[in-house]
Motif scaffolding. Structure first.
Motif, mmCIF file in Angstrom:
data_model
loop_
_atom_site.group_PDB
_atom_site.id
_atom_site.type_symbol
_atom_site.label_atom_id
_atom_site.label_comp_id
_atom_site.label_asym_id
_atom_site.label_seq_id
_atom_site.Cartn_x
_atom_site.Cartn_y
_atom_site.Cartn_z
ATOM 1 N N ILE A 111 0.850 -1.185 0.000
ATOM 2 C CA ILE A 111 0.000 0.000 0.000
ATOM 3 C C ILE A 111 0.883 1.230 0.000
ATOM 4 O O ILE A 111 1.958 1.243 0.597
ATOM 5 N N SER A 112 0.454 2.261 -0.703
ATOM 6 C CA SER A 112 1.264 3.473 -0.785
ATOM 7 C C SER A 112 0.794 4.491 0.236
ATOM 8 O O SER A 112 -0.348 4.479 0.702
ATOM 9 N N GLY A 113 1.701 5.393 0.579
ATOM 10 C CA GLY A 113 1.385 6.445 1.533
ATOM 11 C C GLY A 113 2.432 7.537 1.495
ATOM 12 O O GLY A 113 3.431 7.439 0.777
ATOM 13 N N LYS A 114 2.210 8.562 2.285
ATOM 14 C CA LYS A 114 3.103 9.707 2.329
ATOM 15 C C LYS A 114 3.839 9.750 3.662
ATOM 16 O O LYS A 114 3.232 9.608 4.722
ATOM 17 N N VAL A 115 5.156 9.933 3.606
ATOM 18 C CA VAL A 115 5.977 10.006 4.819
ATOM 19 C C VAL A 115 5.670 11.295 5.569
ATOM 20 O O VAL A 115 5.834 12.388 5.035
ATOM 21 N N GLU A 116 5.207 11.151 6.814
ATOM 22 C CA GLU A 116 4.874 12.317 7.633
ATOM 23 C C GLU A 116 5.920 12.621 8.693
ATOM 24 O O GLU A 116 6.042 13.766 9.132
ATOM 25 N N ASP A 117 6.677 11.613 9.108
ATOM 26 C CA ASP A 117 7.728 11.816 10.110
ATOM 27 C C ASP A 117 8.841 10.819 9.880
ATOM 28 O O ASP A 117 8.592 9.678 9.450
ATOM 29 N N VAL A 118 10.073 11.252 10.154
ATOM 30 C CA VAL A 118 11.244 10.388 10.040
ATOM 31 C C VAL A 118 12.099 10.602 11.288
ATOM 32 O O VAL A 118 12.404 11.746 11.633
ATOM 33 N N ILE A 119 12.466 9.499 11.956
ATOM 34 C CA ILE A 119 13.353 9.598 13.115
ATOM 35 C C ILE A 119 14.514 8.634 12.912
ATOM 36 O O ILE A 119 14.319 7.431 12.724
ATOM 37 N N TYR A 120 15.718 9.190 12.964
ATOM 38 C CA TYR A 120 16.942 8.420 12.753
ATOM 39 C C TYR A 120 17.462 7.914 14.098
ATOM 40 O O TYR A 120 17.662 8.690 15.033
ATOM 41 N N GLU A 160 20.274 3.902 -3.666
ATOM 42 C CA GLU A 160 18.970 4.454 -3.334
ATOM 43 C C GLU A 160 19.072 5.263 -2.051
ATOM 44 O O GLU A 160 19.495 4.753 -1.018
ATOM 45 N N SER A 161 18.680 6.513 -2.124
ATOM 46 C CA SER A 161 18.686 7.338 -0.919
ATOM 47 C C SER A 161 17.453 7.023 -0.088
ATOM 48 O O SER A 161 16.371 6.784 -0.627
ATOM 49 N N PRO A 162 17.584 7.000 1.246
ATOM 50 C CA PRO A 162 16.427 6.692 2.101
ATOM 51 C C PRO A 162 15.327 7.722 1.907
ATOM 52 O O PRO A 162 15.588 8.888 1.584
ATOM 53 N N PRO A 163 14.076 7.326 2.076
ATOM 54 C CA PRO A 163 12.969 8.279 1.944
ATOM 55 C C PRO A 163 13.094 9.411 2.960
ATOM 56 O O PRO A 163 13.691 9.260 4.030
ATOM 57 N N LYS A 164 12.516 10.537 2.620
ATOM 58 C CA LYS A 164 12.526 11.688 3.520
ATOM 59 C C LYS A 164 11.099 12.208 3.678
ATOM 60 O O LYS A 164 10.172 11.738 3.019
ATOM 61 N N TRP A 165 10.952 13.181 4.550
ATOM 62 C CA TRP A 165 9.634 13.741 4.826
ATOM 63 C C TRP A 165 8.960 14.207 3.538
ATOM 64 O O TRP A 165 9.571 14.863 2.702
ATOM 65 N N GLY A 166 7.697 13.850 3.368
ATOM 66 C CA GLY A 166 6.922 14.269 2.207
ATOM 67 C C GLY A 166 6.973 13.325 1.037
ATOM 68 O O GLY A 166 6.156 13.449 0.106
ATOM 69 N N ASP A 167 7.898 12.350 1.043
ATOM 70 C CA ASP A 167 8.004 11.406 -0.073
ATOM 71 C C ASP A 167 6.825 10.432 -0.083
ATOM 72 O O ASP A 167 6.273 10.079 0.971
ATOM 73 N N THR A 168 6.469 9.994 -1.274
ATOM 74 C CA THR A 168 5.509 8.904 -1.414
ATOM 75 C C THR A 168 6.271 7.590 -1.428
ATOM 76 O O THR A 168 7.249 7.438 -2.176
ATOM 77 N N VAL A 169 5.855 6.647 -0.593
ATOM 78 C CA VAL A 169 6.541 5.363 -0.492
ATOM 79 C C VAL A 169 5.508 4.231 -0.517
ATOM 80 O O VAL A 169 4.304 4.462 -0.387
ATOM 81 N N TRP A 170 6.030 3.019 -0.632
ATOM 82 C CA TRP A 170 5.198 1.816 -0.563
ATOM 83 C C TRP A 170 5.601 1.001 0.661
ATOM 84 O O TRP A 170 6.794 0.861 0.969
ATOM 85 N N LEU A 171 4.602 0.485 1.345
ATOM 86 C CA LEU A 171 4.828 -0.431 2.455
ATOM 87 C C LEU A 171 4.390 -1.830 2.024
ATOM 88 O O LEU A 171 3.298 -2.007 1.500
ATOM 89 N N ARG A 172 5.272 -2.802 2.253
ATOM 90 C CA ARG A 172 4.968 -4.172 1.852
ATOM 91 C C ARG A 172 5.152 -5.105 3.048
ATOM 92 O O ARG A 172 6.089 -4.943 3.838
ATOM 93 N N TRP A 173 4.237 -6.068 3.205
ATOM 94 C CA TRP A 173 4.381 -7.070 4.254
ATOM 95 C C TRP A 173 3.637 -8.340 3.861
ATOM 96 O O TRP A 173 2.714 -8.312 3.052
ATOM 97 N N HIS A 174 4.050 -9.453 4.417
ATOM 98 C CA HIS A 174 3.389 -10.728 4.162
ATOM 99 C C HIS A 174 2.192 -10.867 5.089
ATOM 100 O O HIS A 174 2.178 -10.335 6.195
ATOM 101 N N ALA A 175 1.196 -11.621 4.647
ATOM 102 C CA ALA A 175 -0.018 -11.792 5.441
ATOM 103 C C ALA A 175 0.281 -12.335 6.840
ATOM 104 O O ALA A 175 -0.353 -11.935 7.818
ATOM 105 N N ASN A 176 1.247 -13.243 6.952
ATOM 106 C CA ASN A 176 1.506 -13.825 8.270
ATOM 107 C C ASN A 176 2.390 -12.951 9.154
ATOM 108 O O ASN A 176 2.765 -13.354 10.254
ATOM 109 N N ASP A 177 2.732 -11.730 8.688
ATOM 110 C CA ASP A 177 3.427 -10.772 9.550
ATOM 111 C C ASP A 177 2.471 -10.097 10.525
ATOM 112 O O ASP A 177 2.904 -9.520 11.527
ATOM 113 N N GLY A 178 1.165 -10.137 10.231
ATOM 114 C CA GLY A 178 0.177 -9.572 11.147
ATOM 115 C C GLY A 178 -0.327 -10.631 12.113
ATOM 116 O O GLY A 178 -0.198 -11.834 11.870
#
Length: 378
Positions: free
Chosen positions: A303-312, A341-359
């Motif tokens: 699922i895609s979304g927008k990065v709202e916060d980043v903490i290193y 590939e540079s890590p995503p930063k605030w405001g970037d659109t990214v994709w989150l991926r996970w397997h069904a059995n991760d939940g």
């Protein structure tokens, strides 16, 4: 194998407040067992009842098959290590450790031998003649542990023993404490509100909440297969998603609609059928972050979304990503990103991926626990 230390239907009230409510708990000989939970959950009250400093209103406590409930502290084969160390400031390290055997009227040669063994065990021979005021916090705690062990108790009770120390010293002493346990081989009961401490030192953990035990198990089981929303949120961090089952794909997987989020695939780790409402826990480290839309199998989600916060954090970075009406936390080790590939930063659109059995499917959380079940937003 029968329990070595058993709390049997134990309840303790203070006026109208019930600190411990009908707890039954079996602890095996030689294990390191942690009582973990937030302030006021009843863990220290349980420890005090084991030590004899407090008595249950109902129920009983058995040690090695003997009912010790009516015994005063000095007649119980248990010793306690306190957060405050409770050392005698006018006595040397050697005399602090030897105080118990002296009160037990052991002969001088036996006391000297036993104290020397303890000094060796906690690596304080070079500091034997110092007073507590000349020691560091970590050294004081080791003296307190040696003093508690010198009389060879059947059970060592540790009440938030590292809470007063800084992070690096706590981490070092956890390793030392584990080594001491391996050396002496007696039962350790460790009380803490720190999940990291409990996870790293325990053979098993009892997670407590409002006077009752929510779950007992090995650290990996507690973390990977929590039985309640409280446990899932208190042990580490997690994202919660609420939805409705729309399709039974097969005996193992179902499709679920998350309102304001979209359709996802879940593992049926609990029995579900179309129309059921579900409550899903999804750990941040299970979510993979990428800039490009990933190819997924029939049992994966993206699922895609927008990065709202980043903490290193040094070893990893946390991303808070807005996906529709939901704000998810993802945790990524830096080397998981491609070298170019540079890590995503605030405001970037990214994709989150996970397997069904991760939940992991859970019950709906209680309203009064809501503040414990959400990740911090910054």
């Amino acid at each position: 194998m029968g329990a070595y230390l058993r709390f049997e239907n134990v309840t303790r009230r203070f006026g109208s407040f019930t600190a411990v409510s009908g707890v039954t708990l079996d602890i095996q000989q030689g294990e390191t067992f942690s009582l973990l939970g937030p302030s006021g959950c009843g863990k220290t009250t349980l420890l005090r009842m084991a030590a004899g400093f407090d008595r249950p209103d109902t129920g009983r406590i058995l040690l090695d098959g003997k009912d010790i409930t009516p015994l005063p502290p000095d007649q119980r084969p248990v010793n306690t290590v306190f957060q405050s160390y409770a050392l005698f400031p006018h006595l040397s390290v050697r005399d602090n450790i030897g105080f118990g055997p002296k009160m037990a009227k052991k002969d001088a040669a036996t006391i000297r031998r036993d104290v020397d063994q303890m000094l060796e065990l906690v690596d304080l021979k070079a500091h034997a003649d110092k007073k507590p005021s000349q020691l560091s916090g970590g050294q004081k705690q080791r003296v307190a542990i040696a003093r508690a062990l010198v009389n060879k108790p059947k059970v060592l009770l540790l009440d938030e023993p590292l809470a007063a120390l800084d992070l690096k010293l706590r981490q070092r002493l956890l390793v030392e404490l584990d080594a001491i346990h391996d050396e002496v081989g007696i039962t350790f009961i460790y009380v803490t509100h720190d999940q990291g401490e409990a996870m790293s030192i325990s053979d098993r953990i009892a997670v407590m909440n409002k006077g009752v035990i929510e779950q007992i198990g090995p650290p990996a089981e507690i973390y990977e297969a929590p039985r309640s929303s409280f446990v899932a949120a208190f042990i580490g961090d997690t994202n919660f998603l609420d939805g409705k089952i729309t399709e039974a794909m097969d005996s193992r997987f179902s499709r679920c609609d998350i309102c304001g989020f979209g359709s996802i695939v879940i593992d049926n780790d609990k029995p579900v059928r179309p129309g059921d409402l579900i409550h899903l826990s999804l750990r941040p480290e299970k979510l993979l972050v990428s800039r490009d839309q990933p190819a997924v199998s029939a049992t994966e989600n993206a699922i895609s979304g927008k990065v709202e916060d980043v903490i290193y954090f040094g070893s990893h970075t946390r991303y808070w990503v807005r996906c529709g009406e939901w704000r998810l936390c993802a945790e990524m080790q830096h080397r998981k990103f491609q070298l170019d590939e540079s890590p995503p930063k605030w405001g970037d659109t990214v994709w989150l991926r996970w397997h069904a059995n991760d939940g992991f499917l859970l019950e709906q959380y209680r309203e009064e626990d809501e503040e414990l079940l959400t990740l911090p937003e910054d």
